[in-house]
Scaffold this active site. Structure first.
Site, PDB file in Angstrom:
ATOM      1  N   CYS A 115       0.915  -1.135  -0.226  1.00  0.00           N
ATOM      2  CA  CYS A 115      -0.009   0.000  -0.133  1.00  0.00           C
ATOM      3  C   CYS A 115       0.962   1.183   0.113  1.00  0.00           C
ATOM      4  O   CYS A 115       2.055   1.151   0.234  1.00  0.00           O
ATOM      5  CB  CYS A 115      -0.819   0.024   1.199  1.00  0.00           C
ATOM      6  SG  CYS A 115      -1.981  -1.606   1.585  1.00  0.00           S
ATOM      7  N   ARG A 117       1.287   1.766  -6.185  1.00  0.00           N
ATOM      8  CA  ARG A 117       1.479   0.751  -4.975  1.00  0.00           C
ATOM      9  C   ARG A 117       0.262  -0.078  -4.541  1.00  0.00           C
ATOM     10  O   ARG A 117       0.468  -1.017  -3.890  1.00  0.00           O
ATOM     11  CB  ARG A 117       1.999   1.549  -3.781  1.00  0.00           C
ATOM     12  CG  ARG A 117       3.529   2.277  -3.977  1.00  0.00           C
ATOM     13  CD  ARG A 117       3.899   2.861  -2.821  1.00  0.00           C
ATOM     14  NE  ARG A 117       4.055   1.855  -1.517  1.00  0.00           N
ATOM     15  CZ  ARG A 117       5.306   1.275  -1.639  1.00  0.00           C
ATOM     16  NH1 ARG A 117       6.560   1.788  -2.381  1.00  0.00           N
ATOM     17  NH2 ARG A 117       5.803   0.459  -0.676  1.00  0.00           N
ATOM     18  N   TRP A 123      -3.571  -1.663  -1.355  1.00  0.00           N
ATOM     19  CA  TRP A 123      -3.680  -2.946  -2.162  1.00  0.00           C
ATOM     20  C   TRP A 123      -3.945  -3.839  -1.141  1.00  0.00           C
ATOM     21  O   TRP A 123      -3.054  -4.442  -0.450  1.00  0.00           O
ATOM     22  CB  TRP A 123      -1.997  -3.062  -2.470  1.00  0.00           C
ATOM     23  CG  TRP A 123      -1.847  -4.515  -3.512  1.00  0.00           C
ATOM     24  CD1 TRP A 123      -2.035  -4.302  -5.041  1.00  0.00           C
ATOM     25  CD2 TRP A 123      -1.316  -5.602  -3.235  1.00  0.00           C
ATOM     26  NE1 TRP A 123      -1.855  -5.618  -5.468  1.00  0.00           N
ATOM     27  CE2 TRP A 123      -1.427  -6.436  -4.284  1.00  0.00           C
ATOM     28  CE3 TRP A 123      -0.781  -6.348  -2.147  1.00  0.00           C
ATOM     29  CZ2 TRP A 123      -0.945  -7.827  -4.286  1.00  0.00           C
ATOM     30  CZ3 TRP A 123      -0.570  -7.719  -2.039  1.00  0.00           C
ATOM     31  CH2 TRP A 123      -0.424  -8.395  -3.439  1.00  0.00           C
ATOM     32  N   ASN A 177       1.180  -0.107   5.901  1.00  0.00           N
ATOM     33  CA  ASN A 177       1.528  -0.867   4.793  1.00  0.00           C
ATOM     34  C   ASN A 177       2.336  -1.939   5.145  1.00  0.00           C
ATOM     35  O   ASN A 177       3.287  -1.654   6.046  1.00  0.00           O
ATOM     36  CB  ASN A 177       2.524   0.150   3.811  1.00  0.00           C
ATOM     37  CG  ASN A 177       3.318  -0.771   2.648  1.00  0.00           C
ATOM     38  OD1 ASN A 177       2.800  -1.714   2.332  1.00  0.00           O
ATOM     39  ND2 ASN A 177       4.442  -0.323   2.468  1.00  0.00           N
ATOM     40  N   GLY A 178       2.015  -2.981   4.886  1.00  0.00           N
ATOM     41  CA  GLY A 178       2.794  -4.209   5.355  1.00  0.00           C
ATOM     42  C   GLY A 178       1.614  -5.289   5.863  1.00  0.00           C
ATOM     43  O   GLY A 178       0.398  -5.324   5.390  1.00  0.00           O
ATOM     44  N   GLU A 221      10.620 -11.582 -20.447  1.00  0.00           N
ATOM     45  CA  GLU A 221      10.622 -10.085 -20.241  1.00  0.00           C
ATOM     46  C   GLU A 221       9.344  -9.628 -21.054  1.00  0.00           C
ATOM     47  O   GLU A 221       8.414  -9.279 -20.567  1.00  0.00           O
ATOM     48  CB  GLU A 221      11.745  -9.451 -20.164  1.00  0.00           C
ATOM     49  CG  GLU A 221      11.658  -7.997 -19.908  1.00  0.00           C
ATOM     50  CD  GLU A 221      10.969  -7.645 -18.566  1.00  0.00           C
ATOM     51  OE1 GLU A 221      10.754  -8.459 -17.700  1.00  0.00           O
ATOM     52  OE2 GLU A 221      10.629  -6.569 -18.468  1.00  0.00           O
ATOM     53  N   LYS A 253       5.734  -8.698 -19.674  1.00  0.00           N
ATOM     54  CA  LYS A 253       4.994  -7.404 -19.872  1.00  0.00           C
ATOM     55  C   LYS A 253       3.524  -7.716 -20.435  1.00  0.00           C
ATOM     56  O   LYS A 253       2.687  -6.920 -20.200  1.00  0.00           O
ATOM     57  CB  LYS A 253       5.729  -6.495 -21.036  1.00  0.00           C
ATOM     58  CG  LYS A 253       7.192  -6.049 -20.398  1.00  0.00           C
ATOM     59  CD  LYS A 253       7.243  -5.044 -19.426  1.00  0.00           C
ATOM     60  CE  LYS A 253       7.109  -5.307 -18.119  1.00  0.00           C
ATOM     61  NZ  LYS A 253       8.286  -5.467 -17.410  1.00  0.00           N
ATOM     62  N   GLU A 309       1.191  -8.914 -17.636  1.00  0.00           N
ATOM     63  CA  GLU A 309       0.687  -8.217 -16.473  1.00  0.00           C
ATOM     64  C   GLU A 309      -0.030  -6.735 -16.983  1.00  0.00           C
ATOM     65  O   GLU A 309      -0.795  -6.237 -16.436  1.00  0.00           O
ATOM     66  CB  GLU A 309       2.023  -7.537 -15.823  1.00  0.00           C
ATOM     67  CG  GLU A 309       2.939  -6.591 -16.460  1.00  0.00           C
ATOM     68  CD  GLU A 309       4.249  -6.487 -15.755  1.00  0.00           C
ATOM     69  OE1 GLU A 309       3.977  -6.230 -14.396  1.00  0.00           O
ATOM     70  OE2 GLU A 309       5.400  -6.130 -16.226  1.00  0.00           O
ATOM     71  N   HIS A 369      10.004 -29.644 -27.292  1.00  0.00           N
ATOM     72  CA  HIS A 369       9.743 -30.465 -26.106  1.00  0.00           C
ATOM     73  C   HIS A 369       8.483 -30.201 -25.426  1.00  0.00           C
ATOM     74  O   HIS A 369       8.177 -30.706 -24.338  1.00  0.00           O
ATOM     75  CB  HIS A 369      10.799 -30.369 -25.241  1.00  0.00           C
ATOM     76  CG  HIS A 369      12.463 -30.662 -25.581  1.00  0.00           C
ATOM     77  ND1 HIS A 369      12.723 -31.963 -26.020  1.00  0.00           N
ATOM     78  CD2 HIS A 369      13.465 -29.836 -26.163  1.00  0.00           C
ATOM     79  CE1 HIS A 369      13.772 -31.842 -26.469  1.00  0.00           C
ATOM     80  NE2 HIS A 369      14.187 -30.921 -26.625  1.00  0.00           N
ATOM     81  N   LYS A 380       3.770  -1.751  -7.395  1.00  0.00           N
ATOM     82  CA  LYS A 380       5.166  -1.341  -7.979  1.00  0.00           C
ATOM     83  C   LYS A 380       6.019  -2.325  -7.032  1.00  0.00           C
ATOM     84  O   LYS A 380       6.942  -2.820  -7.629  1.00  0.00           O
ATOM     85  CB  LYS A 380       5.378   0.077  -7.943  1.00  0.00           C
ATOM     86  CG  LYS A 380       6.458   0.397  -8.385  1.00  0.00           C
ATOM     87  CD  LYS A 380       6.639   0.281  -9.909  1.00  0.00           C
ATOM     88  CE  LYS A 380       7.916   0.362 -10.519  1.00  0.00           C
ATOM     89  NZ  LYS A 380       8.200  -0.126 -11.870  1.00  0.00           N
TER      90      LYS A 380
HETATM   91  C1  AGP Z   1       7.707  -6.063 -13.456  1.00  0.00           C
HETATM   92  O1  AGP Z   1       7.190  -5.215 -14.547  1.00  0.00           O
HETATM   93  C2  AGP Z   1       7.374  -6.008 -12.459  1.00  0.00           C
HETATM   94  N1  AGP Z   1       6.853  -4.816 -12.090  1.00  0.00           N
HETATM   95  C3  AGP Z   1       8.053  -6.919 -11.350  1.00  0.00           C
HETATM   96  O2  AGP Z   1       7.982  -7.962 -11.748  1.00  0.00           O
HETATM   97  C4  AGP Z   1       9.238  -6.247 -10.744  1.00  0.00           C
HETATM   98  O3  AGP Z   1      10.300  -6.199 -11.586  1.00  0.00           O
HETATM   99  C5  AGP Z   1       9.627  -7.082  -9.389  1.00  0.00           C
HETATM  100  O4  AGP Z   1       8.523  -6.799  -8.591  1.00  0.00           O
HETATM  101  C6  AGP Z   1      10.643  -6.746  -8.757  1.00  0.00           C
HETATM  102  O5  AGP Z   1      10.864  -5.393  -8.246  1.00  0.00           O
HETATM  103  P1  AGP Z   1      12.142  -4.677  -7.763  1.00  0.00           P
HETATM  104  O6  AGP Z   1      13.162  -4.652  -8.937  1.00  0.00           O
HETATM  105  O7  AGP Z   1      11.846  -3.369  -7.511  1.00  0.00           O
HETATM  106  O8  AGP Z   1      12.685  -5.630  -6.779  1.00  0.00           O
END
Ligand code: AGP
Length: 608
Positions: free
Chosen positions: A2, A27, A74, A98-99, A482, A486, A489, A505, A603
Site C-alpha cells: 500500500c 503501489r 493493495w 503498509n505491510g 520479459e 510485460k 501484466e 519439447h 510497484k
Molecule cells: C515487472 O514489470 C514488475 N513490476 C515486477 O516483476 C518487478 O520487476 C519485481 O516486482 C521486482 O521489483 P524490484 O526490481 O523493485 O525488486
C-alpha cells in the site's frame, strides 16, 4: 504494497496528502482514505476505489488543515471495501499501514476478550485498538505505540495520529519502506521518495525498529525498543531526483514515458564508470576479493530476475566465471549453499522487494558479501548491502518495469566489464571495442524506439489474441521471458517466454492457426537455428512476428517483420526488448487496460 503519506506543517495538508496519494497509487489502488486533525477532533474520509473516488467524497473548498495522513490500498486482509479501507481507527487513534500483521488473529482475540469491538476484516485494525487500549490504561502515546509495536509480528510502516495529541504525527517502521521528508517548517512521510519530490529533496530513510515523532516545530527519531533518542542530522540524505521526473511530461502514460527514457537511463548508468571500470570495483570495496572470486550469484524478482539472466550470459562470456541466477522467493527458502569466493548480488529497482531483501539477508547470514544493484538511494537493500552500484534510471512510476530493466543491464555490463579487465580476461583492443559498443547502446535504443508506430499498428491486429508465445535463444531468451511478462501484466492475456530450442519439447503443441508467436531473431551465432524455429512455427499455422536486425533472410517468410538496429550480439537484449515493451503497451492501451496500474499488481512488492 500500500502507499501511505503524512503531513504536518504550515502548508495546506489536504492537497498535499491527495497529491502524495496520487503519486503513490501505483503501489495499490483498491481503496483510499485520509484522516486529519480539524481542531476539534479527527475527521476520516475513505472509500473503495481510487483517489479520484476519494476526492468525490470530500467537501470543497477543502479546509486549511495542518496535519493529516492518507492511504492507498493493495488489499491483503479483507476485501477491497470502504469498511476495510484505511485509515483504520479505534478510541481516538487513527492508523494507516503498509505491510502485514501476521499475528493479528491472536491479537484480535485478546482484544475482543477485553471488550474491544472490531469493524473491519483487516489485520491493521488491531493496531489502533491496541494503542487506544494502552492509552486508556494511562500510558503516554509514545509508550502505547512502543508496546503495541512490540506485540506485532510481521511488517509495517505506520502513520498514526491521536485525538489526544492534535499537534503530533507518529511514523513507525519495521520491514516496510518509509521515508521522512524535511521541508521548511513542514515535515512529511511517505512510502517512497517520488510522492514527495515536489516539496523537498531532503529525506530520512527510517530504519527498522525506529519511530519518528513529527511536530511543526521539528522532528525526533527514537528507537522503538529503548525509546532512546537518535541523531537526526546524520540520517538526512539529499536526493538528486527532480519533481518533473515523477510527472508524465506530456506522455499518455508513465510507462510510455519510461520506455522513451531508456537511452538516458542507460547512458546515465554507464557514464559514471565507463571511463575507468576498475574504479567501480574499488568504489564497491571488492578489488581485493577479485583474485579469489569464483562465482557470482545473482538474485531478483520479476523483471529484475530477467535482467539477472541476461547478465549471466554477458558476464560468463566476458569474464569466464560461473554465474548462478535465482528467483529471490525461491532462494530464500532453498537453504542455499554459499561457498567461499562467491559474490552475492541482488538486483532490485525499488530496493524494497521483500523476497529480494530476505534473500540478501540469508546470503549475508551465510557469510557471502552482498552487493546490490539498485535504483533507489537509501532503500532497504542499499542500506543492508555491503556495497551498492546504482542504476541511474530516475524514478520508475509505471508498475510495469521498463527503464529499470535496461539500466540494470547497463549496470551488469559495467560490472562484468570491470571484472573482465581486473581478471585479465579482456585484451586492450577488446576493452576499447567494448567501451565503444556500450556507449553506442543509448543511440541504438533510440533507433529501436522508432518501431513504436509499427508496433501500435500490429497491436491493433492482435488485441483479440488469446495467448502469445515468445521465443528466443541465448542471451535473448530472458528477453523473451520479459516480453511475455510485460504482455501478461499489462494486457491480462496468457503469454509464455520459451527458449526456442525447447519448443519441440512441449510448447509446439500450443501452435495452431493464427497463434501469435513473437520471435527474436538477431544476427548472432544462433541465427540459422532461430530461422529453423520460425519455419517450424509457420508450418503449423502460427502467426510470426519477428524482431530482427537482419531482415534479408526473413522478408516474405513471417507475418510481421520488425527491424531494429544491429547491436553487438551479446548486447542485443538492450534493443530487442524495446519493441516487446511497445507491443505490450499498445495492446494494453487498445484493450482499454490500465497501463500504469494493472489490476492486482503493485510497484514494490513489500510483502511475501
Ligand atoms: C515487472 O514489470 C514488475 N513490476 C515486477 O516483476 C518487478 O520487476 C519485481 O516486482 C521486482 O521489483 P524490484 O526490481 O523493485 O525488486
Amino acid at each position: 504494497m500500500c502507499g501511505i503519506v503524512g503531513y504536518i506543517g504550515k502548508g495546506k495538508a489536504l492537497p498535499i496528502l491527495i497529491d502524495g496519494l496520487k503519486r503513490l497509487q501505483y503501489r495499490g489502488y483498491d481503496s483510499a482514505g485520509i484522516a486529519f486533525q480539524n481542531g476539534k477532533g479527527i475527521e476520516i474520509y475513505k472509500t473503495k476505489g481510487k483517489i479520484q473516488d476519494l476526492q468525490q467524497i470530500l467537501t470543497y473548498p477543502l479546509p486549511h488543515i495542518r496535519l493529516g495522513l492518507g492511504h492507498t490500498r493493495w488489499a491483503t486482509h479483507g476485501a477491497p471495501s470502504t469498511q476495510n479501507a484505511h485509515p483504520q481507527s479505534a478510541g481516538g487513534v487513527v492508523v494507516v499501514h503498509n505491510g502485514i500483521i501476521e499475528n493479528y488473529r491472536e491479537l484480535k482475540s485478546l482484544l475482543i476478550a477485553e471488550g474491544h469491538e472490531f469493524s473491519s476484516d483487516t489485520d491493521t485494525e488491531v493496531i489502533p485498538q491496541m494503542i487506544s487500549h494502552h492509552l486508556k490504561k494511562g500510558r503516554s502515546a509514545i509508550d502505547a505505540i512502543k508496546e503495541t509495536a512490540a506485540a506485532l509480528r510481521g511488517t509495517y510502516a505506520l502513520g498514526i495520529i491521536c485525538e489526544s495529541h492534535p499537534d503530533t504525527l507518529f511514523a513507525v517502521k519495521r520491514g516496510s519502506p518509509l521515508v521522512i521528508a524535511l521541508g521548511e517548517e513542514e515535515y512529511f512521510f511517505a512510502s517512497d521518495i517520488p510522492a514527495l519530490l515536489p516539496y523537498t529533496k531532503k529525506f530520512i530513510f527510517l530504519n527498522d525498529g525506529h519511530m519518528c515523532i513529527l511536530k511543526q516545530s521539528g522532528l525526533e527519531l527514537k528507537s522503538l525498543d529503548s525509546l532512546k533518542t537518535l541523531p537526526v542530522k546524520d540520517a538526512v540524505i539529499e536526493v538528486d531526483w527532480t519533481p518533473s521526473m515523477a510527472e508524465k511530461e506530456g506522455y499518455d502514460h508513465f510507462m510510455l514515458k519510461e520506455i522513451y527514457e531508456q537511452p538516458k537511463a542507460v547512458m546515465d548508468t554507464l557514464s559514471e564508470w565507463i571511463d575507468d571500470p576498475p574504479k567501480l570495483l574499488d568504489e564497491l570495496g571488492i578489488t581485493d576479493r577479485i583474485k579469489h572470486l569464483r562465482r557470482l550469484h545473482i538474485v531478483g524478482c520479476g523483471t529484475s530476475y530477467h535482467a539477472g539472466l541476461v547478465g549471466r550470459y554477458i558476464i560468463e562470456k566476458f569474464v569466464r566465471i560461473p554465474v548462478t541466477v535465482d528467483i529471490a522467493s525461491e532462494y530464500r527458502y532453498m537453504d542455499p549453499i554459499v561457498t567461499k569466493g562467491t559474490l552475492f548480488i541482488t538486483l532490485t529497482q525499488s530496493g524494497e522487494t521483500a523476497d529480494t531483501i530476505a534473500a540478501q539477508r540469508e546470503a549475508k547470514e551465510k557469510g557471502a558479501p552482498a552487493f546490490t544493484i539498485c535504483n533507489v538511494a537509501g532503500s532497504t537493500s542499499t542500506r543492508e548491502a555491503d556495497s551498492v552500484l546504482y542504476t541511474r534510471a530516475g524514478p520508475e512510476i509505471g508498475v510495469a518495469s521498463t527503464k529499470a530493466f535496461t539500466a540494470q543491464l547497463a549496470a551488469l555490463c559495467l560490472f562484468g566489464f570491470a571484472l573482465g579487465i581486473m581478471k585479465g580476461r579482456l585484451t586492450p583492443v577488446e576493452i576499447e571495442t567494448l567501451k565503444s559498443v556500450l556507449m553506442d547502446i543509448p543511440c541504438l535504443i533510440r533507433k529501436a524506439l522508432k518501431t513504436d508506430a509499427k508496433m501500435r499498428k500490429i497491436a491493433q491486429t492482435l488485441v483479440r489474441a488469446k495467448g502469445f508465445l515468445y521465443l528466443a535463444r541465448g542471451v535473448n531468451y530472458p528477453v523473451a521471458l520479459e516480453g511475455a511478462l510485460k504482455m501478461k501484466e499489462l494486457s491480462y492475456v496468457h503469454a509464455e517466454g520459451y527458449p526456442a530450442g525447447e519448443m519441440k519439447h512441449g510448447p509446439i503443441a500450443l501452435i495452431e492457426e493464427g497463434v501469435p508467436v513473437v520471435v527474436l531473431a538477431p544476427l548472432d551465432g544462433l541465427h540459422e537455428k532461430i530461422l529453423s524455429n520460425i519455419e517450424e512455427v509457420k508450418a503449423r499455422g502460427g502467426r510470426v512476428l519477428a524482431v530482427t536486425d537482419s531482415p534479408a533472410a526473413l522478408t516474405g517468410k513471417v507475418d510481421d517483420l520488425i527491424v531494429i538496429p544491429q547491436a553487438h550480439p551479446a548486447l542485443s537484449p538492450f534493443v530487442n526488448v524495446v519493441p516487446l515493451q511497445l507491443l505490450a503497451y499498445h495492446i494494453a492501451v487498445t484493450k482499454g487496460c490500465n497501463v500504469d496500474q494493472p489490476r492486482n499488481l503493485a510497484k514494490s512488492v513489500t510483502v511475501e
